[in-house]
Enzyme design. Structure first.
Site, PDB file in Angstrom:
ATOM      1  N   GLY A  78       0.833  -1.203   0.000  1.00  0.00           N
ATOM      2  CA  GLY A  78       0.000   0.000   0.000  1.00  0.00           C
ATOM      3  C   GLY A  78       0.862   1.244   0.000  1.00  0.00           C
ATOM      4  O   GLY A  78       2.023   1.207  -0.425  1.00  0.00           O
ATOM      5  N   GLY A 114       2.282   2.645   5.449  1.00  0.00           N
ATOM      6  CA  GLY A 114       3.500   1.857   5.658  1.00  0.00           C
ATOM      7  C   GLY A 114       4.190   2.255   6.966  1.00  0.00           C
ATOM      8  O   GLY A 114       4.672   1.403   7.718  1.00  0.00           O
ATOM      9  N   GLU A 127       5.747  -3.296   0.715  1.00  0.00           N
ATOM     10  CA  GLU A 127       5.651  -3.156  -0.743  1.00  0.00           C
ATOM     11  C   GLU A 127       4.915  -1.848  -1.009  1.00  0.00           C
ATOM     12  O   GLU A 127       3.681  -1.802  -1.003  1.00  0.00           O
ATOM     13  CB  GLU A 127       4.888  -4.356  -1.326  1.00  0.00           C
ATOM     14  N   CYS A 154       1.360   0.025  -9.105  1.00  0.00           N
ATOM     15  CA  CYS A 154       2.542   0.558  -8.421  1.00  0.00           C
ATOM     16  C   CYS A 154       3.723   0.725  -9.368  1.00  0.00           C
ATOM     17  O   CYS A 154       4.590   1.556  -9.140  1.00  0.00           O
ATOM     18  CB  CYS A 154       2.910  -0.346  -7.262  1.00  0.00           C
TER      19      CYS A 154
HETATM   20  P1  NAD Z   1      -5.418   0.604   0.304  1.00  0.00           P
HETATM   21  O1  NAD Z   1      -6.187   1.850   0.505  1.00  0.00           O
HETATM   22  O2  NAD Z   1      -6.111  -0.615  -0.134  1.00  0.00           O
HETATM   23  O3  NAD Z   1      -4.603   0.338   1.638  1.00  0.00           O
HETATM   24  C1  NAD Z   1      -3.785  -0.807   1.773  1.00  0.00           C
HETATM   25  C2  NAD Z   1      -4.146  -1.511   3.051  1.00  0.00           C
HETATM   26  O4  NAD Z   1      -3.873  -0.658   4.156  1.00  0.00           O
HETATM   27  C3  NAD Z   1      -5.619  -1.889   3.134  1.00  0.00           C
HETATM   28  O5  NAD Z   1      -5.727  -3.243   3.463  1.00  0.00           O
HETATM   29  C4  NAD Z   1      -6.156  -0.963   4.187  1.00  0.00           C
HETATM   30  O6  NAD Z   1      -7.208  -1.535   4.938  1.00  0.00           O
HETATM   31  C5  NAD Z   1      -4.962  -0.700   5.067  1.00  0.00           C
HETATM   32  N1  NAD Z   1      -5.039   0.573   5.761  1.00  0.00           N
HETATM   33  C6  NAD Z   1      -5.497   1.749   5.270  1.00  0.00           C
HETATM   34  N2  NAD Z   1      -5.394   2.726   6.209  1.00  0.00           N
HETATM   35  C7  NAD Z   1      -4.888   2.150   7.313  1.00  0.00           C
HETATM   36  C8  NAD Z   1      -4.545   2.625   8.619  1.00  0.00           C
HETATM   37  N3  NAD Z   1      -4.715   3.886   8.972  1.00  0.00           N
HETATM   38  N4  NAD Z   1      -4.026   1.749   9.498  1.00  0.00           N
HETATM   39  C9  NAD Z   1      -3.845   0.452   9.151  1.00  0.00           C
HETATM   40  N5  NAD Z   1      -4.155  -0.052   7.934  1.00  0.00           N
HETATM   41  C10 NAD Z   1      -4.666   0.770   7.028  1.00  0.00           C
HETATM   42  O7  NAD Z   1      -4.294   0.818  -0.785  1.00  0.00           O
HETATM   43  P2  NAD Z   1      -3.492   2.136  -1.167  1.00  0.00           P
HETATM   44  O8  NAD Z   1      -2.566   2.485  -0.080  1.00  0.00           O
HETATM   45  O9  NAD Z   1      -4.373   3.159  -1.752  1.00  0.00           O
HETATM   46  O10 NAD Z   1      -2.669   1.470  -2.357  1.00  0.00           O
HETATM   47  C11 NAD Z   1      -2.029   2.248  -3.301  1.00  0.00           C
HETATM   48  C12 NAD Z   1      -0.558   2.380  -2.924  1.00  0.00           C
HETATM   49  O11 NAD Z   1       0.015   1.090  -2.803  1.00  0.00           O
HETATM   50  C13 NAD Z   1       0.237   3.101  -3.975  1.00  0.00           C
HETATM   51  O12 NAD Z   1       1.186   3.896  -3.351  1.00  0.00           O
HETATM   52  C14 NAD Z   1       0.917   1.962  -4.734  1.00  0.00           C
HETATM   53  O13 NAD Z   1       2.082   2.343  -5.390  1.00  0.00           O
HETATM   54  C15 NAD Z   1       1.164   0.997  -3.621  1.00  0.00           C
HETATM   55  N6  NAD Z   1       1.217  -0.358  -4.143  1.00  0.00           N
HETATM   56  C16 NAD Z   1       2.402  -1.004  -4.062  1.00  0.00           C
HETATM   57  C17 NAD Z   1       2.508  -2.276  -4.588  1.00  0.00           C
HETATM   58  C18 NAD Z   1       3.798  -3.043  -4.523  1.00  0.00           C
HETATM   59  O14 NAD Z   1       3.779  -4.233  -4.823  1.00  0.00           O
HETATM   60  N7  NAD Z   1       4.914  -2.425  -4.184  1.00  0.00           N
HETATM   61  C19 NAD Z   1       1.411  -2.879  -5.185  1.00  0.00           C
HETATM   62  C20 NAD Z   1       0.215  -2.167  -5.232  1.00  0.00           C
HETATM   63  C21 NAD Z   1       0.127  -0.909  -4.705  1.00  0.00           C
END
Ligand code: NAD
Length: 492
Positions: free
Chosen positions: A204, A209, A226, A261
């Protein structure tokens, strides 16, 4: 049964810290029973996962259509097929991966032998994102199972149909004593993060993170992060322009309409070459998605209104909206944004200071292509960086000078599909890596094991410590035969 808290995909309001802690105790008991460590259990669970993906390809594609209007081809190629490949590789290689790895020993410990034993970490948590909700959820789970762990998966609430389907199918197909799915959003994830895990894999954004890493730090839990970032594409002038444009377009708009990503985030090319590149990009875009891209069935929609507003905010900044040279159309009711190219947006604009994660593609122009290194290296380290060139010297300089999770020359995004390459970020784009054997390794502890017998018990390591013993030990530790001979004959 493999579903902990939810039935039929509805997040349970009762999944709090107490429920998380109770679940954790059950999983720890399952792990401690030794079931998950056996080769047989790992293989049987991987086979169940394979059956799940084979039996429910259409349901998975349907969930992806509902969450993202993901084109069927993208669902089958980038989620279902990639998962099947990943499972099949683990099934084929697991015996080899599990074998202890022989390690060399030194003269100092002679006679002895040593090996590196891969052991499971314990109970691990996988928190996944919405853009590739099946691949990003199940690919780490494959690694966790292959390595012999109990595992909890928390899919993203932003892709609710996928999350519900994952919970339902994992409940039906997997061994629920050691594999669970917890659906939910921040509250549920927070309850999960309060537990002491043996590893957390989070996919995410960087902001969350940091939250994950802070929670993990309380328990000294290792993390695989990731994350994302701004993936640059550097375009030289000596290329096959048509092939390059097609490959850039596939990496950008052909991967979930830029919501990936490893999607190209921006292009850097020379002022001189930019007009040719732009013309070719426009031509290929029109060929792929038609004159009215908003109507194309081959483009995913934006996942929700929040992300739609985030993207239109990037586009509507005054100093940015005047830089649109292609596309820019949107339909809020369908959450669609057309492929959009912008030329020379100011470096201090929002669009150049956050990950775009959508169908907008700025092109920055420079006098010399070498200037691209400064642009890339002045920002956060990207998850991927791409170069199109036929100049081998420049290619070498790019590989040497650009730090990113991964690099691809003359294509975009395809390194993701190569299981012999580690997939992961560096710096702000993440830490750790997985895919193929790297997944097995990331969910294993590499235990150093040494074996000795009772012969060869040399006096020199025991007191009283004489000068000769010190000399001999120093020589032994240095590993030099000459030094050992000299020490034996009393020469220093
Ligand atoms: P998302 O909103 O689905 O969040 C990811 C996870 O984090 C979810 O399961 C969510 O429930 C949890 N989450 C959200 N807020 C939280 C909090 N405050 N506390 C604890 N957990 C929480 O996904 P996103 O972040 O919008 O995803 C997009 C990002 O992820 C982009 O930056 C993208 O580049 C990155 N990404 C990376 C990869 C990789 O393989 N490196 C793959 C896909 C996406």
């Amino acid at each position: 049964m493999g579903r902990e808290t939810q039935t039929e995909g509805k997040p349970s309001a009762s999944f709090d810290t107490v429920a998380a802690s109770a679940m954790m105790k059950e999983l720890q008991a399952a792990y401690c029973s030794g079931t998950t460590r056996s080769y047989g259990w790992r293989i049987s669970q991987l086979k169940c996962l394979l059956r799940l993906t084979e039996d429910h390809g259409e349901d998975i594609a349907q969930a992806l259509r509902s969450d993202l209007s993901k084109p069927e081809l993208e669902s089958y190629v980038y989620e279902i097929s990639m998962l099947k490949n990943s499972i099949n590789l683990a099934l084929k290689e697991l015996k080899k991966w599990m074998l202890p790895e022989k390690a060399k020993t030194s003269l100092t410990t002679f006679p002895s032998s040593a090996e590196i034993v891969s052991e499971p970490l314990g109970v691990v948590l996988v928190i996944s994102a919405w853009n590739y909700p099946f691949l990003l959820s199940l690919d780490p789970v494959i690694g966790a199972i292959a390595a012999g762990n109990a595992v909890v998966l928390k899919p993203s609430e932003i892709a609710p149909a996928s999350s519900a389907l994952l919970a339902k199918l994992m409940g039906e197909y997997m061994d629920g004593s050691a594999i669970r799915v917890v659906e939910g959003a921040v509250a549920e994830t927070t309850a999960l993060l309060e537990q002491k895990w043996d590893k957390i894999c989070y996919t995410g954004n960087c902001r969350v993170g940091r939250i994950v890493m802070a929670a993990a730090a309380k328990h000294l839990t290792p993390v695989l992060l990731e994350l994302g970032g701004k993936c640059p594409v550097v375009v030289d002038s000596n290329i096959n322009l048509k092939v390059s444009c097609r490959r850039i377009i596939m990496g950008k708009w052909g991967c979930n309409n830029g919501q990936a990503c490893i999607s190209p985030d921006y292009i850097v090319t020379t002022k001189e070459y930019a007009p040719k590149l732009i013309d070719a990009l426009k031509k290929e875009l029109e060929r792929f998605f038609g004159r009215d891209a908003l109507e194309s069935p081959d483009l995913s929609r934006i996942v929700n209104t929040n992300h739609f507003s985030r993207l239109t905010k990037l586009l509507d900044e005054d100093k940015v909206s005047v830089k649109v040279i292609y596309g820019g159309e949107r339909d809020q009711s369908k959450l669609k944004i057309a492929p959009t190219i912008l030329l020379d947006v100011p470096r201090d604009s929002l669009i150049m200071n956050e990950e775009i994660f959508g169908p907008l593609l700025p092109i920055l122009t420079v006098d010399k292509l070498e200037d691209s290194f400064d642009i890339i290296n002045s920002g956060m380290k990207p998850l991927a960086a791409y170069l199109f060139t036929s100049d081998n010297k420049f290619r070498e300089r790019f590989v040497r000078n650009v730090s990113a999770g991964g690099l691809v020359v003359n294509d975009t995004a395809i390194h993701l599909a190569v299981p012999s390459l580690p997939f992961g970020g560096v710096g702000d784009s993440g830490m750790g890596a997985y895919h193929g054997k790297f997944s097995f390794d990331t969910f294993s502890h590499k235990k150093a094991v040494m074996y000795r017998g009772f012969i060869g018990d040399a006096d020199i390591r025991y007191p009283p410590y004489t000068k000769t013993k010190v000399r001999l030990l120093q020589a032994l530790v240095s590993g030099s035969f000459l030094a050992i001979i000299r020490a034996l004959f009393g020469r220093s």
